[in-house]
Design an enzyme around this catalytic site. Structure first.
Site, PDB file in Angstrom:
ATOM      1  N   LYS A  22       0.833  -1.214   0.000  1.00 20.12           N
ATOM      2  CA  LYS A  22       0.000   0.000   0.000  1.00 20.12           C
ATOM      3  C   LYS A  22       0.865   1.261   0.000  1.00 20.12           C
ATOM      4  CE  LYS A  22      -1.529   1.673   3.917  1.00 20.12           C
ATOM      5  NZ  LYS A  22      -1.458   3.043   4.420  1.00 20.12           N
ATOM      6  N   ASN A  23       1.850   1.305   0.876  1.00 19.46           N
ATOM      7  CA  ASN A  23       2.606   2.554   1.004  1.00 19.46           C
ATOM      8  C   ASN A  23       3.489   2.832  -0.205  1.00 19.46           C
ATOM      9  OD1 ASN A  23       1.355   3.112   3.372  1.00 19.46           O
ATOM     10  ND2 ASN A  23       3.070   2.523   4.706  1.00 19.46           N
ATOM     11  N   CYS A 117      -4.266   8.242   9.523  1.00 23.03           N
ATOM     12  CA  CYS A 117      -4.353   7.652  10.850  1.00 23.03           C
ATOM     13  C   CYS A 117      -3.865   8.614  11.917  1.00 23.03           C
ATOM     14  CB  CYS A 117      -3.499   6.388  10.913  1.00 23.03           C
ATOM     15  SG  CYS A 117      -4.405   4.925  10.473  1.00 23.03           S
ATOM     16  N   ARG A 122       1.980  14.596  13.277  1.00 30.12           N
ATOM     17  CA  ARG A 122       2.747  14.178  12.108  1.00 30.12           C
ATOM     18  C   ARG A 122       3.057  15.406  11.258  1.00 30.12           C
ATOM     19  NH1 ARG A 122      -0.091   8.520  10.302  1.00 30.12           N
ATOM     20  NH2 ARG A 122       1.723   8.304   8.982  1.00 30.12           N
ATOM     21  N   GLN A 126       9.763  18.734   7.185  1.00 31.88           N
ATOM     22  CA  GLN A 126      10.917  18.278   6.396  1.00 31.88           C
ATOM     23  C   GLN A 126      10.593  18.257   4.897  1.00 31.88           C
ATOM     24  OE1 GLN A 126      14.030  17.805   7.861  1.00 31.88           O
ATOM     25  NE2 GLN A 126      12.830  18.680   9.530  1.00 31.88           N
ATOM     26  N   ASP A 305       4.990   0.228  12.050  1.00 34.15           N
ATOM     27  CA  ASP A 305       3.707  -0.303  11.580  1.00 34.15           C
ATOM     28  C   ASP A 305       3.478  -1.762  11.994  1.00 34.15           C
ATOM     29  OD1 ASP A 305       3.141   2.114  10.470  1.00 34.15           O
ATOM     30  OD2 ASP A 305       3.265   1.480   8.380  1.00 34.15           O
ATOM     31  N   ARG A 397      -8.653   0.141   5.099  1.00 35.88           N
ATOM     32  CA  ARG A 397      -7.820   1.108   4.395  1.00 35.88           C
ATOM     33  C   ARG A 397      -6.544   0.471   3.875  1.00 35.88           C
ATOM     34  NH1 ARG A 397      -7.299   6.654   7.594  1.00 35.88           N
ATOM     35  NH2 ARG A 397      -5.721   6.781   5.998  1.00 35.88           N
TER      36      ARG A 397
HETATM   37  C1  UD1 Z   1       5.116   6.489   6.560  1.00 38.95           C
HETATM   38  C2  UD1 Z   1       4.097   5.390   6.393  1.00 38.95           C
HETATM   39  C3  UD1 Z   1       3.567   4.945   7.750  1.00 38.95           C
HETATM   40  C4  UD1 Z   1       4.718   4.559   8.667  1.00 38.95           C
HETATM   41  C5  UD1 Z   1       5.777   5.653   8.714  1.00 38.95           C
HETATM   42  C6  UD1 Z   1       7.032   5.257   9.469  1.00 38.95           C
HETATM   43  C7  UD1 Z   1       3.124   5.909   4.248  1.00 38.95           C
HETATM   44  C8  UD1 Z   1       1.943   6.420   3.499  1.00 38.95           C
HETATM   45  N1  UD1 Z   1       3.010   5.892   5.596  1.00 38.95           N
HETATM   46  O1  UD1 Z   1       4.443   7.592   7.174  1.00 38.95           O
HETATM   47  O2  UD1 Z   1       2.701   3.848   7.547  1.00 38.95           O
HETATM   48  O3  UD1 Z   1       4.231   4.357   9.965  1.00 38.95           O
HETATM   49  O4  UD1 Z   1       6.178   6.022   7.378  1.00 38.95           O
HETATM   50  O5  UD1 Z   1       7.594   4.123   8.890  1.00 38.95           O
HETATM   51  O6  UD1 Z   1       4.117   5.487   3.672  1.00 38.95           O
HETATM   52  N2  UD1 Z   1       8.507  13.816  10.798  1.00 38.95           N
HETATM   53  C9  UD1 Z   1       8.815  15.118  11.061  1.00 38.95           C
HETATM   54  N3  UD1 Z   1       8.740  16.042  10.047  1.00 38.95           N
HETATM   55  C10 UD1 Z   1       8.384  15.707   8.779  1.00 38.95           C
HETATM   56  C11 UD1 Z   1       8.060  14.359   8.517  1.00 38.95           C
HETATM   57  C12 UD1 Z   1       8.132  13.437   9.550  1.00 38.95           C
HETATM   58  O7  UD1 Z   1       9.166  15.485  12.181  1.00 38.95           O
HETATM   59  O8  UD1 Z   1       8.341  16.579   7.906  1.00 38.95           O
HETATM   60  C13 UD1 Z   1       8.587  12.806  11.875  1.00 38.95           C
HETATM   61  C14 UD1 Z   1       7.252  12.164  12.207  1.00 38.95           C
HETATM   62  O9  UD1 Z   1       6.542  12.934  13.143  1.00 38.95           O
HETATM   63  C15 UD1 Z   1       7.672  10.821  12.738  1.00 38.95           C
HETATM   64  C16 UD1 Z   1       8.932  10.490  11.935  1.00 38.95           C
HETATM   65  O10 UD1 Z   1       9.373  11.728  11.392  1.00 38.95           O
HETATM   66  O11 UD1 Z   1       8.046  10.914  14.086  1.00 38.95           O
HETATM   67  C17 UD1 Z   1       8.714   9.501  10.810  1.00 38.95           C
HETATM   68  O12 UD1 Z   1       7.641   9.912   9.995  1.00 38.95           O
HETATM   69  P1  UD1 Z   1       7.560   9.567   8.440  1.00 38.95           P
HETATM   70  O13 UD1 Z   1       8.612   8.564   8.101  1.00 38.95           O
HETATM   71  O14 UD1 Z   1       7.543  10.830   7.679  1.00 38.95           O
HETATM   72  O15 UD1 Z   1       6.152   8.889   8.333  1.00 38.95           O
HETATM   73  P2  UD1 Z   1       5.099   9.023   7.160  1.00 38.95           P
HETATM   74  O16 UD1 Z   1       5.814   9.204   5.869  1.00 38.95           O
HETATM   75  O17 UD1 Z   1       4.054   9.970   7.548  1.00 38.95           O
END
Ligand code: UD1
Length: 431
Positions: A22-23, A117, A122, A126, A305, A397
């Protein structure tokens, strides 16, 4: 309201085939609109998040032909609107990938801030930092991210946190920027490699995906492609935990065993057997399992996850396990539900202390989010007696045919949408 009704206690046995990731698919679908030629995507999982993403793609004017459940042809030439519609897109978090894709292709994008979710705060700082480094102006107005650039220029970007979303998003935005972009402290998840491979199949020039440093040399444009998405590592891991927790014996097919190593290692430490084949793993759940500790980390660490599903398996192991969540702060919401089933877990900050119990007992529980919902289903399958799992929209989902795949392994589960149907199921599955 739809819910699962489950009678626990049967060890799951047999074979299950894992769907596309999915991701990875969410990133790939957004990237597909960057070409003006036909792009054929195979091994697409038929789950709600993907279907919402496809609706959003056709909403902005791209052509979307669903060839069959798992195959779609997309053509981005007819895109008429670089502003993604709210209604669809707020429902999924990965809608933010449209910022990178549309900014990269058209130098403009307007995308509502993501939903998805609720597993903690979140931020997308970045992502925004990366777009700005490439020369875009980014502002937030009435709940939408608006990104504009006269011209995108390559940049040297260092991420302050390892982020899957930011890595994919900035990689997409850089694909047609002028010069060579270097992304440091990049995430290394299998789906990052998959999105990069897909972009390369359309003519992009990306090197280093799967390592800390990704190099993107800008190209003029992207052409058409045919591409098959990798198998879903988290769906596979979920069935691995299900086999262990129910003391079953399950062959999980269409997987890349390398992507499952962190999960395999933990199941082995607990005393289970895990056999690896070229494209399958077999998990044989031991009758007595031992405690172990897990700490979620970016890939190749233990995936956040998989944290709830593994906590359920650890609940049925002897001794006390420590589960440390270091990615998202709000990912223990399933603990209260599990305690209604007899679970003994105490949460202190970002650590859950899991005390082993003999068995769960059936109860009525509610999914707090996607992976926690899957974890509750595992607990219900291992429990004595009947359970109902509500709010299964979350589970749908991200898991294709979840109940059907489980039923084919001998799990007693039924999707019902009325009390009458639930009663019928109870009468049929007596004992
Ligand atoms: C993706 C996955 C999700 C998984 C997560 C971590 C998808 C659609 N979702 O979510 O299922 O749980 O990776 O493996 O692929 N962060 C910041 N600033 C940013 C972005 C992230 O501080 O701009 C922090 C987040 O709060 C979190 C960490 O970085 O603590 C990791 O988040 P991230 O890897 O970005 O998760 P997602 O891409 O949202």
């Amino acid at each position: 309201m739809e819910q699962y009704i489950i009678k626990g206690g049967a060890p799951l046995k047999g074979e299950v085939t894992i769907s596309g990731a999915k991701n990875a698919a969410l990133g790939i679908l957004a990237a597909a609109v960057m070409s003006d030629d036909d792009v054929l995507i195979e091994n697409l999982p038929d789950v709600k998040d993907i279907n919402v993403m496809l609706e959003a793609i056709s909403e902005i004017g791209a052509r979307v032909d669903r060839i069959d459940r798992h195959t779609v042809r997309i053509n981005g030439r007819t895109i008429s609107d670089i502003s993604v519609d709210d209604e669809f897109i707020r429902r999924i978090r990965a809608s933010y990938y449209f910022i990178g894709a549309l900014l990269g292709k058209y130098r403009h994008a307007r995308v509502p801030l993501p939903g998805g979710c609720n597993i903690g705060s979140r931020p997308i700082d970045q992502h925004i930092k990366g777009f700005k480094a490439l020369g875009a102006e980014v502002r937030i107005e009435s709940g939408s991210v608006i990104a504009d650039a006269e011209q995108l220029r390559a940049a040297h970007i260092y991420f302050d946190v390892v982020s899957v979303g930011a890595t994919i998003n900035v990689m997409m935005a850089a694909v047609m920027a002028e010069g060579q972009t270097i992304i440091e402290n990049a995430a290394k998840e299998p789906h990052i490699v998959d999105v990069a491979n897909f972009l390369n199949s359309m003519g992009a020039n990306i090197k280093g995906a799967g390592t800390d440093t990704i190099r993107v040399k800008g190209v003029e444009k992207l052409h058409g492609s045919e591409y098959a998405i990798i198998p879903d590592q988290i769906e596979a891991g979920t069935f691995m935990c299900m086999a262990a927790a129910t003391r079953g014996d399950v062959v999980i097919k269409n997987v890349i065993p390398k992507h499952l190593e962190a999960i395999t290692a933990k199941l082995l430490e607990m005393g289970n057997e895990v056999e690896e084949y070229d494209e399958a793993v077999r998990v044989i759940g031991a009758a007595r399992q031992r405690h172990t500790d897990i700490k979620t980390l970016p890939y190749p660490g233990f995936p956040t996850d998989m944290q709830p599903q593994m906590a359920v398996a650890l609940s049925l192991a002897e001794g006390t396990s420590m589960v440390t969540e270091s990615i998202f702060e709000n990912r223990f919401k399933y603990v209260d539900e599990l305690s209604r089933m007899g679970g003994n877990i105490k949460v202190e900050g970002n650590v859950a202390v899991v005390d082993g119990i003999e068995h769960f007992s059936g109860a009525s529980v509610s999914s707090p989010d996607l992976r926690a919902g899957a974890a509750l289903v595992i607990a219900a399958l291992a429990a004595e007696g009947y359970s109902t799992v509500e709010e299964i929209g979350y589970i749908q989902r991200g898991y294709e045919n979840f109940d059907e795949k489980i039923a084919a392994l001998g799990g007693q589960i039924r999707l019902v949408d009325s009390e009458q149907e639930a009663k019928k199921f109870r009468l049929r599955v007596v004992g």
